[in-house]
Scaffold this active site. Structure first.
Site, mmCIF file in Angstrom:
data_model
loop_
_atom_site.group_PDB
_atom_site.id
_atom_site.type_symbol
_atom_site.label_atom_id
_atom_site.label_comp_id
_atom_site.label_asym_id
_atom_site.label_seq_id
_atom_site.Cartn_x
_atom_site.Cartn_y
_atom_site.Cartn_z
ATOM 1 N N VAL A 77 0.854 -1.184 0.000
ATOM 2 C CA VAL A 77 0.000 0.000 0.000
ATOM 3 C C VAL A 77 0.893 1.239 0.000
ATOM 4 O O VAL A 77 1.592 1.503 0.984
ATOM 5 C CB VAL A 77 -0.937 0.026 1.230
ATOM 6 C CG1 VAL A 77 -1.792 1.301 1.208
ATOM 7 C CG2 VAL A 77 -1.816 -1.209 1.261
ATOM 8 N N ASP A 137 1.385 -7.122 -9.235
ATOM 9 C CA ASP A 137 1.302 -5.683 -8.978
ATOM 10 C C ASP A 137 -0.166 -5.269 -8.856
ATOM 11 O O ASP A 137 -0.993 -5.653 -9.672
ATOM 12 C CB ASP A 137 1.974 -4.925 -10.132
ATOM 13 C CG ASP A 137 2.416 -3.536 -9.741
ATOM 14 O OD1 ASP A 137 1.738 -2.907 -8.910
ATOM 15 O OD2 ASP A 137 3.444 -3.070 -10.275
ATOM 16 N N LYS A 149 -7.469 6.323 -18.606
ATOM 17 C CA LYS A 149 -8.851 6.819 -18.730
ATOM 18 C C LYS A 149 -8.866 8.329 -18.890
ATOM 19 O O LYS A 149 -9.664 8.874 -19.666
ATOM 20 C CB LYS A 149 -9.670 6.404 -17.508
ATOM 21 C CG LYS A 149 -11.113 6.904 -17.548
ATOM 22 C CD LYS A 149 -11.972 6.306 -16.463
ATOM 23 C CE LYS A 149 -13.407 6.797 -16.585
ATOM 24 N NZ LYS A 149 -14.309 6.112 -15.627
ATOM 25 N N HIS A 286 4.394 -25.026 -48.505
ATOM 26 C CA HIS A 286 2.977 -24.838 -48.208
ATOM 27 C C HIS A 286 2.524 -25.671 -47.007
ATOM 28 O O HIS A 286 1.517 -26.389 -47.062
ATOM 29 C CB HIS A 286 2.124 -25.142 -49.437
ATOM 30 C CG HIS A 286 2.391 -24.220 -50.591
ATOM 31 N ND1 HIS A 286 2.394 -22.844 -50.466
ATOM 32 C CD2 HIS A 286 2.704 -24.481 -51.880
ATOM 33 C CE1 HIS A 286 2.676 -22.290 -51.638
ATOM 34 N NE2 HIS A 286 2.879 -23.257 -52.513
ATOM 35 N N ASN A 428 -5.747 -35.977 -45.307
ATOM 36 C CA ASN A 428 -5.274 -37.346 -45.075
ATOM 37 C C ASN A 428 -3.820 -37.473 -45.509
ATOM 38 O O ASN A 428 -3.428 -36.941 -46.535
ATOM 39 C CB ASN A 428 -6.118 -38.345 -45.862
ATOM 40 C CG ASN A 428 -7.503 -38.523 -45.267
ATOM 41 O OD1 ASN A 428 -7.674 -38.564 -44.067
ATOM 42 N ND2 ASN A 428 -8.498 -38.634 -46.151
ATOM 43 N N PHE A 476 -6.613 -44.376 -39.283
ATOM 44 C CA PHE A 476 -6.852 -45.749 -39.754
ATOM 45 C C PHE A 476 -7.290 -45.786 -41.216
ATOM 46 O O PHE A 476 -7.777 -44.798 -41.763
ATOM 47 C CB PHE A 476 -7.871 -46.476 -38.878
ATOM 48 C CG PHE A 476 -9.264 -45.882 -38.848
ATOM 49 C CD1 PHE A 476 -10.066 -45.811 -39.982
ATOM 50 C CD2 PHE A 476 -9.798 -45.430 -37.652
ATOM 51 C CE1 PHE A 476 -11.349 -45.307 -39.949
ATOM 52 C CE2 PHE A 476 -11.088 -44.915 -37.600
ATOM 53 C CZ PHE A 476 -11.863 -44.847 -38.747
#
Length: 527
Positions: A77, A137, A149, A286, A428, A476
């Site tokens: 603080v 922090d 802001k 690619h 595939n 598979f």
């Protein structure tokens, strides 16, 4: 939702009379503070930042001199006070704000320079729970958000580059422009967002929440590109998450700027070459490998990889897993190559590449761990997908031999080599290999039979005999036709995950042709 008050418009030019500096990284701090002091700016600071400024002989106030409260609770603080946040948030031209500032003795703070406790660095170095938490922090992000802001009046800096911009503006006419303050505010909010993202990610990991309710992602801009995948698309490159050896953290020794496609292809090549312990070379075009090989050295590995598809290698990406030497470099530059990436390169290799000014040479310092945990992201309309990195490592003991004929040790070696490569080929995928060299690669087809046929055609086109080779399928075989295609091309051993409702049919086809076939039990799709 708060209604927007009818504040007066802020002026374009905002002079800086008071600056609050509180930084963890003190790089350039004293130099910046000296310029501010020379320009008549009052300096206010905290803790170690104040000590560094004072040690340079510069006048500086402690923030407690403003608040009337000392730092407390081990420094947790110190800036969480109305005097500080009122000085940052007060709208100078709003009558009620100005009255409140006067009534409560709140002086305006026109410049805030804060960089945050090194939470990310603490996590990266392996800090324990208590150390990481202590490096979260609180006051810093709060001040940054307040200053951002109120950018109509306050310039907020979160790193030395921001301060350099502000100082340059002050040297020009002693003020900052509204446009500059808006840019600084945008960067400031991005910084606190990234900081909170790192904290939330770490907390989730500590609680073993792989997929928390909210997932924050942050990146740091590496480069804005000339265009994306195509010239009509814009693009940029960001670094994200823990440092991983690769293209995002590479040092470019030469060559023109990397393109979007260069980066994607280079990443694909380097991740694959890291899978191998022996000297290895991967050539990618690619996003698919068009040639992969190991060898006694990089020269032999490169030549063997090139044999697989020298046509596709033209304009491709070359990745190696050893320090580049002259012999390998001289062979690589004989073929037009877009990018070469390696853990390192010796002076002779660098000199060889220097003659090819457009060729990009990247060195990374290390190889990525192909089997370490990590995340992979992919955008979809309205969201993104996230999954764990595919760290599959199939060993001989993991194989289930399902055919009558048992594979030889050479066939096992070839099957594992081909399956490793299949993990990095777009589905595939079918890969033929023998003796640490790809012979034919079929990628990205809508059915597995076509992938097998294309792989065999490629091998034939470049005079590579598939007789006695191993064939890997990354998923598979749903039908026996793909396996039959591989057998007719010359493969004697096949490796695949298994798990099809027609496995028995596929096994029978393998037995009829005298093949040895292994199931891995793991599918390695790549889409």
């Amino acid at each position: 939702m708060p209604a927007a008050p009818d504040y007066p418009a802020a002026s374009d030019r905002a002079p800086i009379k008071r600056a609050l500096l509180s930084v963890s990284d003190k790089t350039g701090l004293v130099e910046a503070a000296k310029v501010l002091a020379d320009l008549g700016v009052e300096l206010v600071s905290t803790g170690g930042t104040k000590a560094a400024i004072a040690a340079a002989g510069l006048p500086v106030k402690d923030v407690s001199d403003l608040t009337g409260f000392p730092e407390m609770m081990d420094g947790r603080v110190k800036t969480l006070h109305p005097i500080v946040h009122g000085g940052l948030l007060g709208v100078r031209d709003a009558a009620d704000h100005a009255k409140a500032m006067t009534d409560h003795g709140i002086g305006g703070i026109d410049l805030l320079y804060v960089n945050l406790y090194p939470f990310e660095a603490t996590v990266a170095k392996g800090g324990d729970w208590a150390e990481c938490v202590e490096n979260i922090d609180i006051g810093g992000p709060a001040m940054i958000r307040s200053a951002a802001k109120n950018h109509g009046y306050v310039a907020v800096c979160t790193d030395p580059a921001d301060m350099a911009e502000v100082i340059e503006a002050l040297k020009t006419d002693g003020a900052t422009s509204l446009d500059l303050r808006k840019r600084l505010a945008a960067r400031a909010y991005a910084r606190t967002a990234a900081y909170d993202a790192a904290i939330s990610t770490w907390f989730a990991q500590q609680q073993e929440q792989t997929y928390p309710q909210r997932k924050a992602i942050a990146g740091t801009l590496i480069q804005t590109m000339r265009y994306g995948e195509n010239p009509h698309q814009s693009a940029a490159f960001y670094a994200q998450g823990p440092a991983r050896p690769g293209v995002a953290n590479a040092r470019q020794l030469q060559g023109k700027e990397l393109s979007y496609n260069n980066i994607a292809d280079t990443d694909a090549a380097f991740e694959l070459v890291a899978e191998f312990d022996a000297p290895a070379c991967v050539i990618v075009k690619h996003a698919n490998p068009c040639g992969v090989a190991t060898g006694d050295d990089l020269l032999s590995a490169y030549k063997r990889a090139l044999e697989c598809d020298p046509v596709s290698a033209f304009g491709g990406i070359v990745a190696v897993n050893r320090k580049l030497d002259r012999a390998a470099a001289e062979a690589i530059v004989e073929v037009f190559t877009e990018v070469v990436i390696a853990p390192d390169a010796d002076d002779d290799a660098v000199a060889v590449f220097a003659a090819k000014k457009n060729l990009r040479l990247l060195v990374t310092g290390a190889l990525p761990d192909a089997h370490s945990a990590g995340e992979v992201f992919r955008s979809v309309a309205g969201g993104f997908l996230v999954q764990s990195r595919d760290t599959t490592l199939i060993k001989p003991a993991d194989l289930k031999i399902v055919t009558k004929r048992q594979p030889t040790q050479d066939e096992i070696r070839d099957m594992l080599f081909a399956f490793t490569i299949g993990k990095h080929v777009k589905s595939n995928a079918i890969v033929f290999a023998r003796a640490g060299q790809t012979l034919g690669i079929g990628a990205g087809q809508m059915n597995r039979k076509d992938s097998a046929r294309i792989a065999a055609i490629r091998a034939a086109d470049f005079g590579l005999d598939l007789k006695g080779s191993a064939c890997a399928s990354e998923a598979f075989f749903p039908f026996a036709d793909g396996l039959i295609q591989a057998a007719e091309a010359g493969a004697t051993a096949v490796i695949q995950p298994g798990g099809s409702i027609r496995d028995e049919e596929v096994i029978a086809a393998a037995d009829e042709r005298g093949l040895a076939m292994a199931f891995t039990g793991i599918r390695v799709f790549r889409h």
